[in-house]
Design a protein around this motif. Structure first.
Motif, PDB file in Angstrom:
ATOM      1  N   HIS B 548       0.845  -1.205   0.000  1.00 51.17           N
ATOM      2  CA  HIS B 548       0.000   0.000   0.000  1.00 51.17           C
ATOM      3  C   HIS B 548       0.876   1.249   0.000  1.00 51.17           C
ATOM      4  CE1 HIS B 548      -2.500  -3.234   1.695  1.00 51.17           C
ATOM      5  NE2 HIS B 548      -3.445  -2.674   0.959  1.00 51.17           N
ATOM      6  N   LEU B 549       0.680   2.082  -1.008  1.00 51.89           N
ATOM      7  CA  LEU B 549       1.409   3.343  -1.108  1.00 51.89           C
ATOM      8  C   LEU B 549       0.573   4.499  -0.602  1.00 51.89           C
ATOM      9  CD1 LEU B 549       4.182   2.800  -2.122  1.00 51.89           C
ATOM     10  CD2 LEU B 549       2.696   1.450  -3.557  1.00 51.89           C
ATOM     11  N   ASN B 550      -0.727   4.309  -0.573  1.00 53.26           N
ATOM     12  CA  ASN B 550      -1.624   5.270   0.069  1.00 53.26           C
ATOM     13  C   ASN B 550      -2.877   4.554   0.503  1.00 53.26           C
ATOM     14  OD1 ASN B 550      -2.220   7.920   0.959  1.00 53.26           O
ATOM     15  ND2 ASN B 550      -3.691   8.115  -0.700  1.00 53.26           N
ATOM     16  N   PRO B 551      -3.236   4.616   1.790  1.00 50.74           N
ATOM     17  CA  PRO B 551      -2.391   5.171   2.836  1.00 50.74           C
ATOM     18  C   PRO B 551      -1.212   4.247   3.113  1.00 50.74           C
ATOM     19  CG  PRO B 551      -4.286   4.074   3.807  1.00 50.74           C
ATOM     20  CD  PRO B 551      -4.482   4.009   2.318  1.00 50.74           C
ATOM     21  N   LEU B 552      -0.150   4.823   3.656  1.00 47.26           N
ATOM     22  CA  LEU B 552       0.996   4.000   4.040  1.00 47.26           C
ATOM     23  C   LEU B 552       0.615   3.211   5.291  1.00 47.26           C
ATOM     24  CD1 LEU B 552       3.785   6.656   3.474  1.00 47.26           C
ATOM     25  CD2 LEU B 552       3.532   4.509   2.195  1.00 47.26           C
ATOM     26  N   PRO B 553       1.186   2.017   5.460  1.00 42.00           N
ATOM     27  CA  PRO B 553       0.838   1.206   6.625  1.00 42.00           C
ATOM     28  C   PRO B 553       1.155   1.963   7.911  1.00 42.00           C
ATOM     29  CG  PRO B 553       2.198  -0.028   5.074  1.00 42.00           C
ATOM     30  CD  PRO B 553       2.198   1.389   4.613  1.00 42.00           C
ATOM     31  N   SER B 554       0.293   1.818   8.918  1.00 36.82           N
ATOM     32  CA  SER B 554       0.468   2.627  10.128  1.00 36.82           C
ATOM     33  C   SER B 554       1.698   2.215  10.933  1.00 36.82           C
ATOM     34  CB  SER B 554      -0.796   2.588  10.991  1.00 36.82           C
ATOM     35  OG  SER B 554      -1.335   1.300  10.986  1.00 36.82           O
ATOM     36  N   ASP B 555       2.258   1.025  10.686  1.00 31.92           N
ATOM     37  CA  ASP B 555       3.445   0.615  11.448  1.00 31.92           C
ATOM     38  C   ASP B 555       4.757   0.915  10.719  1.00 31.92           C
ATOM     39  OD1 ASP B 555       2.683  -1.243   9.547  1.00 31.92           O
ATOM     40  OD2 ASP B 555       3.191  -3.005  10.747  1.00 31.92           O
ATOM     41  N   LEU B 556       4.685   1.592   9.581  1.00 26.63           N
ATOM     42  CA  LEU B 556       5.918   1.852   8.822  1.00 26.63           C
ATOM     43  C   LEU B 556       6.829   2.834   9.574  1.00 26.63           C
ATOM     44  CD1 LEU B 556       7.645   1.422   6.294  1.00 26.63           C
ATOM     45  CD2 LEU B 556       6.336   3.234   5.159  1.00 26.63           C
ATOM     46  N   GLY B 557       6.241   3.867  10.159  1.00 28.10           N
ATOM     47  CA  GLY B 557       7.023   4.873  10.868  1.00 28.10           C
ATOM     48  C   GLY B 557       7.823   4.261  12.007  1.00 28.10           C
ATOM     49  N   GLU B 558       7.175   3.375  12.753  1.00 30.83           N
ATOM     50  CA  GLU B 558       7.817   2.726  13.894  1.00 30.83           C
ATOM     51  C   GLU B 558       8.959   1.832  13.425  1.00 30.83           C
ATOM     52  OE1 GLU B 558       6.775   3.928  16.711  1.00 30.83           O
ATOM     53  OE2 GLU B 558       8.380   2.777  17.684  1.00 30.83           O
ATOM     54  N   LEU B 559       8.710   1.120  12.334  1.00 29.71           N
ATOM     55  CA  LEU B 559       9.732   0.223  11.785  1.00 29.71           C
ATOM     56  C   LEU B 559      10.972   1.031  11.361  1.00 29.71           C
ATOM     57  CD1 LEU B 559      10.381  -2.734  10.861  1.00 29.71           C
ATOM     58  CD2 LEU B 559       9.518  -2.065   8.614  1.00 29.71           C
ATOM     59  N   ILE B 560      10.736   2.142  10.685  1.00 27.34           N
ATOM     60  CA  ILE B 560      11.837   2.984  10.199  1.00 27.34           C
ATOM     61  C   ILE B 560      12.713   3.455  11.357  1.00 27.34           C
ATOM     62  CG2 ILE B 560      12.289   5.291   9.241  1.00 27.34           C
ATOM     63  CD1 ILE B 560      10.016   4.727   7.206  1.00 27.34           C
ATOM     64  N   ASN B 573      13.305   8.381 -10.092  1.00 24.89           N
ATOM     65  CA  ASN B 573      14.322   9.242  -9.498  1.00 24.89           C
ATOM     66  C   ASN B 573      14.100   9.532  -8.014  1.00 24.89           C
ATOM     67  OD1 ASN B 573      16.373   9.541 -11.276  1.00 24.89           O
ATOM     68  ND2 ASN B 573      15.472  11.294 -12.353  1.00 24.89           N
ATOM     69  N   GLY B 574      13.437   8.619  -7.330  1.00 23.43           N
ATOM     70  CA  GLY B 574      13.332   8.762  -5.883  1.00 23.43           C
ATOM     71  C   GLY B 574      11.968   9.207  -5.401  1.00 23.43           C
ATOM     72  N   GLN B 575      10.911   8.642  -5.991  1.00 22.52           N
ATOM     73  CA  GLN B 575       9.567   9.105  -5.644  1.00 22.52           C
ATOM     74  C   GLN B 575       9.110   8.586  -4.275  1.00 22.52           C
ATOM     75  OE1 GLN B 575       6.870   8.713  -9.007  1.00 22.52           O
ATOM     76  NE2 GLN B 575       8.349   9.562 -10.423  1.00 22.52           N
ATOM     77  N   LEU B 576       9.236   7.277  -4.039  1.00 22.57           N
ATOM     78  CA  LEU B 576       8.851   6.764  -2.717  1.00 22.57           C
ATOM     79  C   LEU B 576       9.779   7.347  -1.658  1.00 22.57           C
ATOM     80  CD1 LEU B 576       7.149   4.917  -0.897  1.00 22.57           C
ATOM     81  CD2 LEU B 576       8.851   3.127  -1.276  1.00 22.57           C
ATOM     82  N   SER B 577      11.029   7.493  -2.049  1.00 23.99           N
ATOM     83  CA  SER B 577      12.012   8.036  -1.118  1.00 23.99           C
ATOM     84  C   SER B 577      11.559   9.403  -0.598  1.00 23.99           C
ATOM     85  CB  SER B 577      13.357   8.141  -1.848  1.00 23.99           C
ATOM     86  OG  SER B 577      14.348   8.562  -0.964  1.00 23.99           O
ATOM     87  N   LEU B 578      11.101  10.244  -1.514  1.00 26.73           N
ATOM     88  CA  LEU B 578      10.645  11.583  -1.123  1.00 26.73           C
ATOM     89  C   LEU B 578       9.401  11.493  -0.232  1.00 26.73           C
ATOM     90  CD1 LEU B 578      11.224  14.621  -1.584  1.00 26.73           C
ATOM     91  CD2 LEU B 578       9.574  14.546  -3.430  1.00 26.73           C
ATOM     92  N   ILE B 579       8.530  10.552  -0.549  1.00 22.76           N
ATOM     93  CA  ILE B 579       7.303  10.387   0.234  1.00 22.76           C
ATOM     94  C   ILE B 579       7.637   9.945   1.660  1.00 22.76           C
ATOM     95  CG2 ILE B 579       5.231   8.935   0.440  1.00 22.76           C
ATOM     96  CD1 ILE B 579       5.334   8.993  -2.758  1.00 22.76           C
ATOM     97  N   ILE B 580       8.620   9.045   1.777  1.00 20.60           N
ATOM     98  CA  ILE B 580       9.020   8.582   3.112  1.00 20.60           C
ATOM     99  C   ILE B 580       9.694   9.712   3.882  1.00 20.60           C
ATOM    100  CG2 ILE B 580      10.579   7.007   4.333  1.00 20.60           C
ATOM    101  CD1 ILE B 580       9.849   4.895   2.247  1.00 20.60           C
ATOM    102  N   ARG B 581      10.525  10.456   3.178  1.00 18.43           N
ATOM    103  CA  ARG B 581      11.146  11.625   3.826  1.00 18.43           C
ATOM    104  C   ARG B 581      10.080  12.577   4.353  1.00 18.43           C
ATOM    105  NH1 ARG B 581      16.323  13.983   2.029  1.00 18.43           N
ATOM    106  NH2 ARG B 581      17.730  12.246   1.726  1.00 18.43           N
ATOM    107  N   ALA B 582       9.087  12.852   3.518  1.00 25.16           N
ATOM    108  CA  ALA B 582       8.057  13.825   3.890  1.00 25.16           C
ATOM    109  C   ALA B 582       7.206  13.314   5.046  1.00 25.16           C
ATOM    110  CB  ALA B 582       7.178  14.122   2.677  1.00 25.16           C
ATOM    111  N   ASN B 583       6.923  12.021   5.041  1.00 25.05           N
ATOM    112  CA  ASN B 583       6.017  11.483   6.058  1.00 25.05           C
ATOM    113  C   ASN B 583       6.712  11.202   7.383  1.00 25.05           C
ATOM    114  OD1 ASN B 583       3.086  10.758   5.153  1.00 25.05           O
ATOM    115  ND2 ASN B 583       4.385  10.451   3.368  1.00 25.05           N
ATOM    116  N   TYR B 584       7.978  10.777   7.339  1.00 22.22           N
ATOM    117  CA  TYR B 584       8.623  10.312   8.571  1.00 22.22           C
ATOM    118  C   TYR B 584       9.857  11.129   8.941  1.00 22.22           C
ATOM    119  CZ  TYR B 584       5.504   6.522   7.318  1.00 22.22           C
ATOM    120  OH  TYR B 584       4.398   5.805   6.974  1.00 22.22           O
ATOM    121  N   LEU B 585      10.133  12.174   8.194  1.00 20.30           N
ATOM    122  CA  LEU B 585      11.282  13.053   8.476  1.00 20.30           C
ATOM    123  C   LEU B 585      12.554  12.237   8.681  1.00 20.30           C
ATOM    124  CD1 LEU B 585       9.506  15.627  10.808  1.00 20.30           C
ATOM    125  CD2 LEU B 585       9.911  15.781   8.349  1.00 20.30           C
TER     126      LEU B 585
END
Lengths: 342, 614
Positions: B548-560, B573-585
Motif C-alpha cells: 500500500h502506497l496510500n495510505p501507508l501502513p500505520s506501522d511503517l514509521g515505527e519500523l523505520i 528518481n526517488g519518488q517513494l524516497s521523497l514520500i518517506i522523507r516527507a512522512n517520517y522526516l
C-alpha cells in the motif's frame, strides 16, 4: 408481444409532478431550457417506464444541469464525457431508460469524439442536444455551431470557423434515429421525445434552443412567428414535403438537387414523400443539407432499425454461457494447464 | 547413435537468453522453454524484452527481440542479472546482448545469419565470429542453424520461407539438450496448436526441434551439458501466469467475492492491453469487456458501470493515466468504487513503451487537481498481481472509492509459476446497496469506514442526483464554504482510515538494525534476492516491501525508527524516497535506475553492502 392485461402489476400512474424535484431551477429567466425541461417532465409519465428506471446523464454546460431538475436517477459528469458514462450505465443495466442531455459545446466540441462513437454503436439511448450556438455557462464564446462571423468575446472580429451541422454529424455517424425540434413548440418536443424513446437504438434529437443572455433570438429567423411557416418543414413519414402558409409549397428533386415548387401546380408524385426509413442515408443527408433558401426540416429525419449494441453484447455473453456454462472457480484459477508438486 | 558421454555440470540456477530478430520467434521459444522448465519443476522467472516496433527492418539493432528465462532448484525471484547462456540468431542480437553475457558463458550463434549485409546493419566492421577473443571469453558454439533447419526439412513440401520460419525451434531443441530438458511438452504444444489446422507446419516444427536436440546428442559440438535439479517448491497445484493475466483473474475473483459483475472498459495501450484481452475470454463469468474509443471514454464507461452497480474497472499505462485524470477526480468526489490499473512503462510521453519503470507513483498519488486523495496499491511479482488486484477491488468496494493499482511492464509480461490459491482463502468483500425501505441520504457514511452507500438506478424510491459539483451530506449541490471544508476532510479521512484495515508489515530480517531496504512494486524479486543472499553470507540487513502506497501502513514509521539507514531502491528518481522523507522526516538513501530495465540483484547487493560496511 401479447400482454396479458390481467397480470400486469398495478403501477400507480405517474404524473408530471413525480418528475419535478424540490430543488430550485437556476437557469436564467427566459432561457429556452425551461420549456425543454417542462416538455420532458410531461413526456416521462407517458412512456410507461417506472420512475426508478430513468437515468439522466449529462456533461458540463447550462443544459447539463438538467439532471438536477428531474426527480429521477441522474449523473452530472464532466465536460463532453456524458456519452461514455451513459454507455456504461446502459450496458451494465439495459432495463434502464437512459437519456443524455448535452449542448453544442459539450456534445460537439469537447465531447465530439464520444458522441460520434455513441451514435455509431447504436446503444438504445436518447441524446438531447440543446443547440443555442453559443457557450452560455462560460459567458458567451462562439461554439462549434456558431455561424461564420459570429462576434463574441473570443471572436471580437467574427468567428472564422465553418459551423458543424449537428443533424448531418449524426447522419454521418449513421445514427439510426435522427430528429430535430424547437424549444418554442412544446407539443412538437413531446411528440419528438416520445418517438425518440420508442425507437430501439440510438436516438439523436437536436433542439433549437434560445440563450436569452448571450445569443438571444438566434433561431428567430427560423422559428419566429413571422418566419416559421416558410422556414420550417415539419416532416411526417409517408407524407409529401410541404411547407409555407396553407402548405402551399413543396420540395421536389431535380437530379440530386432539391427545388421548391408550388404545391398547387405540381404534378402528381412530383413532390418528395418523406421516407425516414429509406435504406440509403442519402435522402436524409439531402434534407439535412438544404441551403438557406430552403425551410429547415423538423421532426424525425431518419429512423432505421438495427440491433442495439447492448443486445449484441448480451447475446455474446449468452452464447458463451451456453457453450461453456457459467464460469467456475476451478476454471478461473486453474486455467488450461496445471501441474502438481507433491 | 552415439551414446552421450558428456558429464553434467550441476547448477543451482541458470539464466538463458534467446535473442534474435523480432520476426525470429524468440518470444515463442522463450515461452516454450519456460513451460517446459516449470514442469520439471524448477523455480522460474521470465523477462520478455521486445522492441516497440512490431517489425523493425529485418536484421537491424532496433528489431532485436529477446526473452530471458531464469530457472533454478533454489528460490528464483527475478529473471536473473546476466545470462549464463545467450542464443543469438543474428549479428544484431549479438551486438545488443553480448555485453550482458557472463564471462565464460555459453554463446550459441546462428552462423548462417552472419552475412556481410547483416553484419553491416548490426554495426560490425568485421565478422566477430572470426575474432579468436570471442571463443576465449565465452564458450562459443557457432552453428549453421538456418542450414541445419533447412536440411532437416528437405523432403517436406513446405516453401523455403515456411522452412526458414521453423529455425527458432532448432535453437530451442539444442538448448533443451544443453540443459537436459524434456522435449515432449513442446511436441504436445506444437500438436495442440497446429496439428489440426496446419499438420504440415506442426510436423516441420517437431522435426526441427528434434534435429536441434539430436545435434547436441550426436555431435561433439559441446562437452558442456548442464543439469538443474528439481526445485524444492511448496507442494500444491501450480500454473504459469503472467502479471497481466493475474491482474485480470484477480479482478474476476474480486467480482465473484463481491457479488458485483466485473465491468471493464479499456483502450489498447502497451503494456496494459493484455489485461483487456484476457478478460474478453471470461464472458461466462459475468464479465463485460468493452473496447471503447479512447482512454477517457474507457474510464467514463467503467464509472457508468460502477454507478449502475457493477465493479467498474479500467487498465492503462502512463499516457492513458494522464487522460483519465479528470474522470478520476469525478469518481473521487462522487465516491464510486472503481479500479484503475496502471501498468507502468518508461515515460514521459511515449517514452519507452515496451520497457519498464516505476515512475508513475507521484502521478498515482498526486496527479489530479483539487484535494483528491485515493488509495494506491502495488503488485510485487507477476503472480502477485492476482492478490494486488483483489486487494484494490476490496478497498474500492468497502470504501466506495476509486483505487489505483500499480503494476509495470516487467510484471505484466513476465511470468512465473503460481501456487493456485484455494478460493476459500479469498475473503467476502461484498457490500450491500442502499436499503429501499429507508429514505436515502447520498453521502451518509458508515461510521467505521466513512464510506457512503450507493443507491443504484432501478432501486425504487431512491432517485437522487450525483455529480462533480460539491455536495452536502444529503447530496444537494452546496457552495457553502464550511461544507466544502467538511466534505474535503471526510474524503481524506476515509482514505487515511484504510490503514486500519491493513495487516502488519512483513519484514525480511530483524525489526531493528543498521540497514532497512524499503521497496515497492516490481523490485520485490531483486531486493529480496539481494537480501536473502546477504543473509546467507551472514550479513544483517532487513527489507520490507510496500503493498500500500496510500495510505501507508500505520506501522511503517515505527519500523523505520529501528534502523540507522533506510535504502529505497526504485526504478525512478526517488519518488517513494521523497514520500518517506516527507512522512517520517527520515534521511532516506535513494537508489535509482531509469534505463527501462529492472534492477539487477547484484546492483542492490552492492549498494546494501556499501551501507553495511560503511
Amino acid at each position: 408481444m401479447v400482454t396479458d392485461i390481467q397480470n400486469v402489476p398495478a403501477v400507480p400512474a405517474l404524473t408530471r409532478k413525480d418528475f419535478v424535484p424540490t430543488c430550485e431551477v437556476r437557469w436564467c429567466p427566459g432561457c429556452g431550457d425551461y420549456a425543454i425541461l417542462s416538455s420532458l417532465q410531461r413526456t416521462f409519465p407517458e412512456l410507461g417506464v417506472p420512475r426508478e428506471n430513468f437515468a439522466i446523464i449529462s456533461g458540463i454546460g447550462c443544459s447539463s444541469r438538467f439532471p438536477f431538475y428531474m426527480d429521477t436517477y441522474g449523473f452530472h459528469t464532466i465536460h463532453g464525457r456524458a456519452p461514455s458514462v451513459a454507455t456504461g450505465v446502459k450496458v451494465a443495466n439495459p432495463d434502464l431508460s437512459v437519456w443524455v442531455i448535452t449542448g453544442d459545446g459539450d456534445g460537439l466540441s469537447i465531447g465530439g469524439n464520444h458522441l460520434l462513437h455513441l451514435l455509431r454503436r447504436n446503444l438504445n439511448i436518447n441524446v438531447l442536444l440543446f443547440n443555442n450556438r453559443i457557450y452560455g455557462l462560460t459567458k458567451g464564446q462562439y461554439s462549434p455551431t456558431s455561424p461564420v462571423g459570429t462576434k463574441t468575446k473570443t471572436s471580437p472580429t467574427g468567428s472564422v470557423e465553418n459551423p458543424l451541422n449537428p443533424v448531418l454529424f449524426a447522419l454521418g455517424a449513421e445514427a439510426t434515429f435522427v430528429a430535430r425540434t424547437v424549444d418554442n413548440n412544446p407539443k412538437h418536443m413531446v411528440e419528438t421525445f416520445k418517438a425518440a424513446h420508442e425507437h430501439q437504438g440510438i436516438s439523436f434529437v437536436e433542439i433549437f434552443q434560445n440563450c436569452v443572455i448571450f445569443n438571444d433570438s438566434t433561431w428567430e429567423s427560423i422559428y419566429g412567428k413571422e418566419n416559421r411557416e416558410d422556414q420550417m418543414l415539419f416532416l411526417e413519414a409517408g407524407k409529401p414535403l410541404l411547407f409555407g402558409k396553407d402548405k402551399s409549397k413543396g420540395i421536389r428533386l431535380n437530379g440530386l438537387t432539391p427545388e421548391i415548387v408550388d404545391a398547387a401546380t405540381a404534378a402528381p408524385g412530383e413532390i418528395l414523400i418523406h421516407q425516414p426509413d429509406h435504406p440509403s442515408p442519402l435522402y436524409s443527408q439531402l434534407l439535412a443539407t438544404m441551403g438557406p433558401e430552403f425551410p429547415t426540416p423538423m421532426g424525425v429525419i431518419r429512423k432505421i432499425e438495427k440491433p442495439t449494441y447492448e443486445s449484441l453484447v448480451a447475446a455474446q455473453t449468452d452464447a458463451t454461457v451456453a457453450k461453456k456454462g457459467t464460469g467456475t472457480w476451478q476454471e478461473l484459477l486453474q486455467g488450461d494447464s496445471t501441474w502438481t508438486v507433491a | 547413435m552415439t551414446q552421450p558421454t558428456h558429464a553434467f555440470h550441476e547448477m543451482k540456477s541458470v539464466v538463458v537468453r534467446f535473442a534474435g530478430d523480432s520476426g525470429d520467434g524468440m518470444q515463442i521459444v522463450g515461452e516454450r522453454f519456460t513451460d517446459t522448465s516449470v514442469t520439471v519443476p524448477n523455480s522460474i522467472a521470465t523477462f520478455p524484452d521486445f522492441p516497440a516496433e512490431i517489425r523493425a527492418p529485418v536484421g537491424t539493432i532496433g528489431g532485436v527481440s529477446a526473452f530471458q528465462v531464469h530457472f533454478g532448484s533454489n528460490q528464483v525471484l527475478t529473471p536473473g542479472d546476466e545470462p549464463d547462456a545467450l542464443v543469438a540468431m543474428n549479428p544484431a542480437a549479438l551486438a545488443v546482448h553480448l555485453c550482458d553475457l557472463a564471462k565464460g558463458g555459453l554463446l550459441v550463434v546462428n552462423s548462417a545469419a552472419f552475412t556481410e549485409e547483416n553484419l553491416k546493419m548490426a554495426g560490425f566492421a568485421t565478422n566477430p565470429l572470426d575474432d579468436p577473443s570471442l571463443s576465449e571469453k565465452y564458450t562459443l558454439i557457432s552453428l549453421d542453424i538456418t542450414g541445419l533447419a533447412l536440411e532437416s526439412l528437405k523432403d517436406t513440401t513446405l516453401t523455403n520461407r515456411e522452412k526458414l520460419r521453423c529455425k527458432n525451434f532448432f535453437a530451442l531443441g539444442f538448448m533443451y539438450w544443453v540443459y537436459s530438458r524434456p522435449i515432449e511438452p513442446t511436441i504436445d504444444y506444437i500438436n495442440s496448436k497446429w496439428a489440426k489446422k496446419m499438420p504440415g507446419l506442426a510436423d516441420a516444427n517437431i522435426r526441427v526441434l528434434k534435429a536441434g536436440y539430436f545435434l547436441g546428442e550426436t555431435s561433439e559440438t559441446t562437452r558442456n551439458r548442464y543439469m538443474v535439479a528439481r526445485a524444492d517448491v511448496a507442494p500444491g497445484v501450480y500454473r504459469k501466469i503472467s502479471g497481466n493475466e493475474a491482474t485480470a483473474l484477480g479482478l474476476i475473483a474480486a467480482s465473484k467475492r463481491s457479488g458485483r459483475d466485473l465491468f471493464f472498459a479499456g483502450y489498447p495501450i502497451t503494456p496494459a492491453t493484455s489485461v483487456m484481452e484476457t478478460l474478453n475470454n471470461y464472458k461466462h463469468f459475468g464479465v463485460k469487456t468493452l473496447q471503447v474509443e479512447d482512454e477517457i471514454a474507457a474510464i467514463g464507461v467503467a464509472i457508468g458501470g460502477s454507478y449502475a452497480g457493477k465493479l467498474g474497472c479500467t487498465a492503462t499505462s502512463g499516457p492513458g493515466m494522464c487522460l483519465k485524470g479528470e474522470f478520476i477526480g469525478l469518481a473521487i468526489t462522487t465516491e464510486l468504487p472503481l479500479v484503475i490499473v496502471n501498468v507502468q512503462r518508461g515515460g514521459p510521453s511515449t517514452g519507452l513503451p515496451t520497457k519498464t519503470e516505476q515512475s508513475d507513483l507521484f502521478q498515482a498519488l498526486y496527479g489530479r487537481h483539487g484535494e483528491s486523495p485515493l488509495p494506491v496499491v502495488a503488485a510485487n511479482s507477476p503472480s502477485d498481481c492476482f492478490m494486488a488486484a483483489f486487494e484494490a477491488a476490496r478497498i474500492a468496494i468497502q470504501y466506495s472509492t476509486p483505487v489505483i493499482l500499480l503494476t509495470d511492464g516487467y510484471l505484466a509480461n513476465g511470468s512465473e509459476p503460481w501456487l493456485i490459491p484455494d478460493e476459500s482463502t479469498l475473503p467476502d468483500i461484498s457490500r450491500p446497496f442502499a436499503d429501499e425501505s429507508q429514505p436515502y441520504v447520498a453521502f451518509k457514511r458508515d461510521p467505521e469506514t466513512l464510506a457512503r452507500t450507493q443507491a443504484i438506478p432501478g432501486q425504487v424510491g431512491l432517485e437522487h442526483r450525483i455529480g462533480g459539483i460539491e455536495k452536502n451530506e444529503k447530496g444537494a449541490i452546496s457552495y457553502d464554504p464550511e461544507n466544502h471544508s467538511i466534505m474535503t476532510g471526510l474524503r481524506a479521512a476515509k482514505v487515511a482510515g484504510i490503514a486500519k484495515s491493513l495487516p502488519p508489515l512483513e519484514v525480511n530480517g530483524a525489526r531493528k538494525g543498521k540497514v532497512l531496504v524499503i521497496g515497492w512494486g516490481g523490485t520485490y524479486g531483486a531486493i529480496t534476492s539481494a537480501v536473502n543472499s546477504l543473509h546467507a553470507e551472514g550479513f544483517e540487513v532487513s527489507c520490507t516491501h510496500l503493498r500500500h502506497l496510500n495510505p501507508l501502513p500505520s506501522d511503517l514509521g515505527e519500523l523505520i525508527k529501528g534502523f540507522d539507514k533506510i535504502l529505497v531502491p526504485e526504478l525512478n528518481n526517488g519518488q517513494l524516497s521523497l514520500i518517506i522523507r516527507a512522512n517520517y522526516l527520515v534521511d532516506t538513501i535513494s537508489m535509482n535506475k531509469i534505463m527501462g530495465r529492472p534492477f539487477k540483484v547484484s546492483e542492490i547487493r552492492e549498494h546494501i553492502l556499501k551501507l553495511i560496511t560503511a
